[in-house]
Design an enzyme around this catalytic site. Structure first.
Site: not given
Ligand SMILES: O=C(CO)COP(=O)(O)O
Length: 231
Positions: A94, A142
């Protein structure tokens, strides 16, 4: 079947009775959407045992594991430990808990041999393709700059989702791609599926919600409808 993955992170609502309450809400919805939406909760290491014991349909993941075997590693968490605690898988890399490429490779291989799922997080389409080389269970793309902003990747940067899917498919068509970062509404989640994502990875929309259950219901219903529309 689309995936609704909730990353508890270390929000105040991630721990103790609050974290368990969100998990029980997810379990209720997972029963309602059984065979329609797959629920995954990535919970803090301290909560894996308590939460996984309370659940049946929802799949519990760790948020991170360390690239060590069980042994003299003070403060580290090996794969075997989260499995023993009841996790069925783990997030890896992550953007808030990065790993080296060689460690991701090692951990995906070892997790697979232990029967654990892996959801490898990537910042960019190229990183998503690199992660796919290791044949994880899933990849989640992400863009870090959108995380926690409420600006959904599916609207603000849809090309990140479509490019990730295209590049991952070139490497390993078996690896589904989830979309995460800023996803806040059912509409954001449905848009991600329309762009080809296999589901969404969310955090603050649920963990900071006044009513986490209502938010998970909104996201699950939107994913179910979008998947049905895709046939
Ligand atoms: O890091 C995330 C999920 O692992 C995304 O975070 P948010 O949904 O708060 O933008």
């Amino acid at each position: 079947m689309p995936v609704l993955a909730v990353n508890y992170k270390a929000y105040p609502t991630a721990f103790g009775s609050a974290g368990l309450a969100i998990a029980l809400s997810a379990e209720k919805l997972a029963e309602q959407y059984d065979g329609i939406v797959r629920f995954i909760l990535a919970v803090p290491a301290t909560e894996i045992a308590r939460i996984s014991e309370a659940l049946d349909k929802v799949v519990v993941y760790a948020q991170h594991v360390d690239p060590v075997e069980p042994g003299a590693y003070t403060g580290f968490i090996p794969l075997e430990a989260v499995k023993e605690a009841g996790a069925k898988g783990t997030l890896l890399n992550h953007s808030e808990r990065r790993l080296r490429l060689s460690d991701i490779d090692l951990l995906v291989r070892r997790a697979t041999s232990l029967g654990l799922e892996t959801l490898v997080c990537a910042d960019t389409p190229a990183a998503a393709a690199a992660a796919a080389v290791f044949a994880p269970t899933m990849v989640a793309v992400e863009p870090p700059e959108l995380i926690g902003t409420g600006l959904p990747v599916s609207k603000a940067k849809p090309e990140v989702i479509t490019s990730s899917i295209r590049m991952v498919r070139m490497i390993n068509p078996e690896v589904p791609v989830l979309a995460g970062a800023g996803i806040t509404s059912g509409e954001d989640a449905a848009r991600a599926l329309e762009l080809g994502a296999a589901g969404v990875l969310v955090a603050s929309a649920v963990m900071k919600a006044k009513d986490p259950e209502a938010k998970m219901l909104e996201l699950a219903e939107a994913l179910a409808k979008a998947a049905e529309k895709q046939g």
